[in-house]
Each structure stands twice: as C-alpha cells, then as structure tokens.
Design an enzyme around this catalytic site. Structure first.
Site, PDB file in Angstrom:
ATOM      1  N   THR A 199       0.838  -1.191   0.000  1.00 35.68           N
ATOM      2  CA  THR A 199       0.000   0.000   0.000  1.00 35.68           C
ATOM      3  C   THR A 199       0.876   1.244   0.000  1.00 35.68           C
ATOM      4  O   THR A 199       1.993   1.222   0.503  1.00 35.68           O
ATOM      5  CB  THR A 199      -0.950   0.013   1.219  1.00 35.68           C
ATOM      6  OG1 THR A 199      -1.724   1.207   1.211  1.00 35.68           O
ATOM      7  CG2 THR A 199      -0.170  -0.067   2.524  1.00 35.68           C
ATOM      8  N   ARG A 200       0.357   2.321  -0.587  1.00 30.47           N
ATOM      9  CA  ARG A 200       0.993   3.630  -0.515  1.00 30.47           C
ATOM     10  C   ARG A 200       0.014   4.652   0.047  1.00 30.47           C
ATOM     11  O   ARG A 200       0.218   5.857  -0.067  1.00 30.47           O
ATOM     12  CB  ARG A 200       1.482   4.101  -1.900  1.00 30.47           C
ATOM     13  CG  ARG A 200       0.593   3.752  -3.073  1.00 30.47           C
ATOM     14  CD  ARG A 200       1.008   4.447  -4.352  1.00 30.47           C
ATOM     15  NE  ARG A 200       0.273   5.656  -4.561  1.00 30.47           N
ATOM     16  CZ  ARG A 200      -0.889   5.733  -5.200  1.00 30.47           C
ATOM     17  NH1 ARG A 200      -1.457   4.651  -5.699  1.00 30.47           N
ATOM     18  NH2 ARG A 200      -1.493   6.895  -5.349  1.00 30.47           N
ATOM     19  N   HIS A 204      -7.640   1.603   6.401  1.00 35.85           N
ATOM     20  CA  HIS A 204      -8.821   1.762   7.235  1.00 35.85           C
ATOM     21  C   HIS A 204      -9.448   0.393   7.492  1.00 35.85           C
ATOM     22  O   HIS A 204      -8.847  -0.638   7.197  1.00 35.85           O
ATOM     23  CB  HIS A 204      -9.794   2.726   6.563  1.00 35.85           C
ATOM     24  CG  HIS A 204      -9.200   4.067   6.274  1.00 35.85           C
ATOM     25  ND1 HIS A 204      -8.942   4.992   7.265  1.00 35.85           N
ATOM     26  CD2 HIS A 204      -8.761   4.635   5.111  1.00 35.85           C
ATOM     27  CE1 HIS A 204      -8.389   6.074   6.739  1.00 35.85           C
ATOM     28  NE2 HIS A 204      -8.266   5.885   5.432  1.00 35.85           N
ATOM     29  N   HIS A 207      -9.549  -2.158   4.652  1.00 34.40           N
ATOM     30  CA  HIS A 207      -8.272  -2.792   4.337  1.00 34.40           C
ATOM     31  C   HIS A 207      -7.952  -3.901   5.336  1.00 34.40           C
ATOM     32  O   HIS A 207      -7.433  -4.954   4.976  1.00 34.40           O
ATOM     33  CB  HIS A 207      -7.150  -1.748   4.354  1.00 34.40           C
ATOM     34  CG  HIS A 207      -7.341  -0.642   3.373  1.00 34.40           C
ATOM     35  ND1 HIS A 207      -7.861   0.579   3.737  1.00 34.40           N
ATOM     36  CD2 HIS A 207      -7.086  -0.568   2.035  1.00 34.40           C
ATOM     37  CE1 HIS A 207      -7.916   1.363   2.672  1.00 34.40           C
ATOM     38  NE2 HIS A 207      -7.463   0.700   1.633  1.00 34.40           N
ATOM     39  N   ARG A 293      -7.052  -4.008  -7.914  1.00 36.30           N
ATOM     40  CA  ARG A 293      -7.663  -3.499  -9.133  1.00 36.30           C
ATOM     41  C   ARG A 293      -6.862  -2.277  -9.576  1.00 36.30           C
ATOM     42  O   ARG A 293      -6.627  -1.369  -8.789  1.00 36.30           O
ATOM     43  CB  ARG A 293      -9.117  -3.136  -8.853  1.00 36.30           C
ATOM     44  CG  ARG A 293      -9.937  -2.751 -10.071  1.00 36.30           C
ATOM     45  CD  ARG A 293     -11.365  -2.412  -9.637  1.00 36.30           C
ATOM     46  NE  ARG A 293     -12.220  -2.163 -10.791  1.00 36.30           N
ATOM     47  CZ  ARG A 293     -12.334  -1.009 -11.409  1.00 36.30           C
ATOM     48  NH1 ARG A 293     -11.630   0.031 -10.974  1.00 36.30           N
ATOM     49  NH2 ARG A 293     -13.132  -0.857 -12.442  1.00 36.30           N
TER      50      ARG A 293
END
Length: 574
Positions: A199-200, A204, A207, A293
């Site tokens: 992740t970048r 929350h 996730h 995605r």
C-alpha cells in the site's frame, strides 16, 4: 540461503570480509564521486540488499534494451522494470565516465559513500521507446514518463556494484527489514505461508477486513509491506502513513500480522510494475501477493482515459506466477453493511442490502473541515493520526502573497492585514516586507531578472516553512515576473493556503504616492532596472484578489482578504 524468484540464491552485495572492506574504503579516497538522487538512492538500496535480485548493479545497455523490449534481462531472466543510473553530459565529461572507470556513489543526505560502481558502459536511451514499452504510452500525464523526460538525465551508466555501507535511516528503524532479515524473521516465527499487502495509502477498516480474509482463505500469515520510498506525487507522506499502520496493527489477531517498510521508488507502471512488485516480495520471502484493481495505476492519461485496464496487472502477474514463484491473490473489494455491522465482499452482498462507503475525496473533505469520520469506516486511533497530520483549515497555515508596483500601497495593506490577523489571534503571523527581505536575506542580489527570481524563491521558501508550521505568512515583494510568482505558489501550496493579491494601483497614481522620489530618479536614468520604468511588470492573470487603491481603501482591501480566508475555512471555528 533462500532461493530467489529465478531459482538462484538470494544474496546481498555487502562485503563482510574486514580486509576487503578496509581496502575499498581506502580506494574511495582516490576515486571520483557521484551524488545520487532520491530515486537512485532507493534503487541502490534494493540492489545492494538483494531486494532487486538477480540485479547486481545498474542495467547495461544490453540488459536495458532487453528489459524494455521483452521484460527480461539479456540472460533470459524475467525482469520488467529498467533500473538505470542516469547522469548528465557534464557528469560524463567531468567524471570521465567510461568502461572500467570506478566511481563512488554518494548519499545526497549525509554525503556518505555507499558503493563503488565499476562502469560497464555509458549509453543514451531512447526515452520515447522506454515510455511506450514500459509504461504503455509516451504521455507526460504519466508521472514516470514526466520524470523520464523532464527529470531523468540524458545518459545511463551500466555497471556492477560493490557495497560499502547501506543508506542510513533514522525513522522507524525497528520496522525496516532487508530481504534476508525478513526471511530470517519469518523463519524464527515459523511462518511458512505469507500473504503480502502493498500500500501507498493509509489503511482503514476495509483494508483490515480484506487482508484478514486473504490470509484466512490462504491459511497464511500477513505481511503489511507499504512503500516508503517515492510514490505518486501528491500522496500522503510516509511518516503519517506509517503511524497509521502502527495504529492499525493491534487490530489484527495476535501473531497474525507483521509490518515491514519497503524503500521502493514506485514508477506507477501498472501491469509491469505489478510483476516487479511480485518479484520483490518473493525476494523478501513472501509466498502470496495481493494485487489490486488497477494495481500501481497512475490514473488517467492526457485524453482522460485510464492508462491501464482494471485487471491488466492481475492478468500479467498470473501469467508469470510460476516463473516468479509466488501466488497472486486478487484484491477483494469489501463494503460495509450497516444493518449487520460488518464488511462483506462487494460481490457477495445480497440484492437490496444497504451499504455505506466514504470515498477518498470525501475523507479528505472531512479531514479538512473537521467533520466526523465514523468508526465503521476507520478506527479512532487511525483517525487521530490523520487529524494530527491533516488538521482542519482553521488550524492550517497560509500565505498572502502581495504583488504590485513600488508605492502601489501593498505595504500599507500588508501591515494592516498583519494587525487584523494578530487581532483575530488564531495563529502566529509573520510579515516579510520587500525592503526587509532585501536587507536580511538577499543583500548580495541586484535587480536583474535572475536576481529578482532568486529573491522571490527565497521568500517563497521562508513563507512555505511558516505555512507548514501552521502560521500566517504575509509576503509583500514587487514580484514583477509571472513565472517566479507561479513557482512561489507551487512551493507554498504543498503546505497550506496560498493567495495571490495583485495591488493594481495604476503607475501614474504610484508615482504620485512615491514620497521617496524613486520614480523621478528612474525617469532621469539615475536609478536603473526599476520596475514600471525601464524594467517590465507582468500583471498576473491568476490573482485571487485584485485591489486598486484609487477605488478602495486599505480597510476595505483587508476586509476582502479576510472574507476570502473565512470563505475557505482558514478563519473562524468551522
């Protein structure tokens, strides 16, 4: 030692033999040096520690051409992303860069030597071809293509590396694992199946739910592996994001998840980047990798169309999964169902079931305005971190940047505005007057265009730092050139509000107001390079407010600025 994605042995390039290390350190005293850019530092660290295995240096032209054309090194091994050391023609000439030349690579942050590069070749890339093949289009709307054409230098240097020492990190050191360290950590924990989540962005509740589901379905443990090198321009800084991840980790069942930071410089290269990310994760000992995605997608191209299809990245990783040696886990969108107070996979939600979501845009709006962020969306501990780094506008800093001719009245308005904001009392107020700045910051500068631009850049830097600290900065130079003003806006808007106020009092009126007689001396030729007489003034077309003191009073001008600040939420208690 563990296997790499290509079946070889994972190794780093650090020399642990003390005599050899001493020999290298003695040699660097006589070698030319090259100071690395931020991207080059990220790439170098992952080459040296094995994260980019099987690379042992920056790509030679033979390997570069093969990667650009075929996603493979010249020896046939899968590698989708060109890892290159770009240099300028001046650096090639000054350092005499040529085959067999040895060069010390220097950390730009502390000027420590990191590695010695033995040059194999120097070559000029076909940047248009690189952009088209690697990123799908030679389109400057793509951040990597923009970087390629406007930041990366004209020559690439290929060659092998000998490590001297790793780049120094002083933040979150306990969460920084090299590939070998992470593999050893997994072995100590007896983890044999590991799902990695890249992740970048902040994480929350959604996730947390999707990562738990991915681990549960694969009967695996979970590695949260965020990128903390260079990401997409405009992303939230990594300090804030890591504080979010650390706040989130206790929400996982004990012993289920670990956090490790990846010093990667992303290219936002979509499908190729996803394959690259999978190879890197395999080098770190991961067995499964979540691919989202539009994974690593940069958004829309210059025609307003997405650069990549939503599932292109997943399809390409799936195509090469056996060669990579990693199982691709499709990102499963989850959505919140308030009636049952749970997150469910979006494709499993029964028809007519009520769902809730908060978009990224809406989240940013709520942070800016201080509106409530519900617990079903994010944990209070996470929201607290985000609010600390992204306070509402009435707690943020801003800059009021005046521009106008000498004696236009901008100084009077600036002083009156300072008094008004001090009276309001919500933040510290600093006033940077043109003559004071000239005396304190720019006393060596003249009045050529270059010197004027340097003067404005210095004022913008100071105002930017004040704005970042949450203060109000009032800047009142003449600032006659449009490009310098635009650069100032760009510099300051990264940290808070920026308002350009054009005090457009006509030249004739300015001459009447000139108590020092400077205009008169300029017309006689006694004062050279004087704005409005023998030097141009480029009237701004992008001013947030235009004031003419032949029509408005100083009090009215201040009131209009205050109204502008109030409208945007910088003043008041919204």
């Amino acid at each position: 030692m563990a296997n790499t994605p290509h079946g070889g042995v994972l190794k780093d390039l650090y020399i642990r033999d003390a005599p050899k290390q001493a020999e290298l350190r003695k040699e660097i005293e006589s070698l030319p040096s090259l100071v690395l850019t931020d991207r080059q530092l990220c790439d170098l660290e992952l080459i040296l520690n094995g994260g980019f295995s099987p690379l042992e240096g920056f790509l030679t032209q033979k390997d570069y051409d093969s990667v650009v054309e075929n996603m493979r090194l010249s020896n046939g091994l899968l590698w989708p992303m060109p890892i290159t050391l770009d240099v300028s023609k001046a650096e090639v000439d000054e350092l005499q860069i040529q085959a067999n030349r040895r060069i010390v690579l220097i950390d730009s942050r502390d000027y420590e030597p990191l590695a010695i590069l033995t040059v194999a070749d120097v070559y000029q890339p076909d940047k248009a071809k690189e952009a088209t093949n690697v990123f799908g289009a030679n389109d400057l709307a793509h951040p990597a293509v923009q970087y390629l054409h406007n930041t990366a230098k004209d020559y690439y240097v290929g060659g092998s590396l000998e490590a001297i020492q790793p780049p120094a990190h002083y933040d979150y050191v306990a969460n920084r694992f090299s590939p070998s360290e992470l593999r050893a950590h997994f072995k100590k924990l007896q983890w044999t199946r590991v799902v990695a989540f890249q992740t970048r962005n902040p994480m929350h509740r959604a996730h947390r739910e999707l990562t738990v589901r991915a681990a549960r379905q694969r009967k695996a443990h979970l590695l949260i592996h965020p990128v903390v090198g260079l990401t997409k321009p405009g992303d939230i800084d990594h300090y804030t994001r890591v504080r979010v991840y650390k706040a989130l980790m206790p929400k996982y069942p004990n012993g289920m998840a670990e956090l490790s930071l990846l010093p990667l410089a992303m290219r936002m290269g979509g499908p190729r980047e996803a394959v690259w990310h999978a190879l890197i994760r395999k080098n770190h000992g991961v067995t499964h990798f979540i691919v989202g995605r539009d994974h690593a997608g940069p958004g829309k191209n210059s025609q307003g169309v997405d650069f990549y299809g939503p599932y292109d990245a997943q399809e390409l990783v799936r195509k090469y999964k056996d060669e990579i040696g990693i199982e691709m886990v499709p990102f499963q969108m989850v959505t919140y169902c308030p009636d049952t107070d749970e997150y469910m996979p979006a494709d499993e939600v029964p028809e007519n079931t009520k769902t809730l979501n908060i978009s990224g845009t809406e989240l940013r709006r709520r942070l800016k305005t201080g509106l409530n962020i519900p617990e079903w969306f994010s944990y209070p501990e996470v929201v607290k971190v985000l609010r600390q780094s992204h306070p509402p506008r009435n707690k943020q800093g801003f800059t009021i940047f005046f521009t106008g001719l000498h004696a236009s009245g901008k100084n009077s308005i600036a002083r009156a505005l300072q008094v008004s904001l001090n009276q309001e009392g919500s933040r510290s107020v600093s006033l940077l007057m043109g003559e004071n700045v000239r005396a304190e910051l720019s006393s060596e500068l003249g009045f050529s265009k270059r010197d004027r631009d340097i003067n404005i850049a210095r004022q913008a830097f100071v105002a930017g730092e004040l704005t970042r600290a949450g203060a109000a900065a009032i800047v009142a130079p003449i600032a006659p050139y449009d490009e310098a003003r635009k650069n100032a806006r760009k510099q300051i808007e990264k940290y808070g509000g920026f308002y350009l106020v054009h005090v457009a009092t006509p030249l004739e009126e300015c001459e009447k107001r000139d108590r020092d007689g400077v205009y008169e001396r300029a017309r006689k030729g006694e004062v050279k390079e004087f704005t409005g007489i023998d030097d141009p003034y480029e009237a701004p077309q992008d001013a947030d407010l235009v004031i003419d003191l032949t029509k408005d009073s100083v009090s009215q001008a201040v009131h209009e600025i205050v109204l502008l600040l109030e409208k945007d939420g910088y003043l008041g208690s919204r």
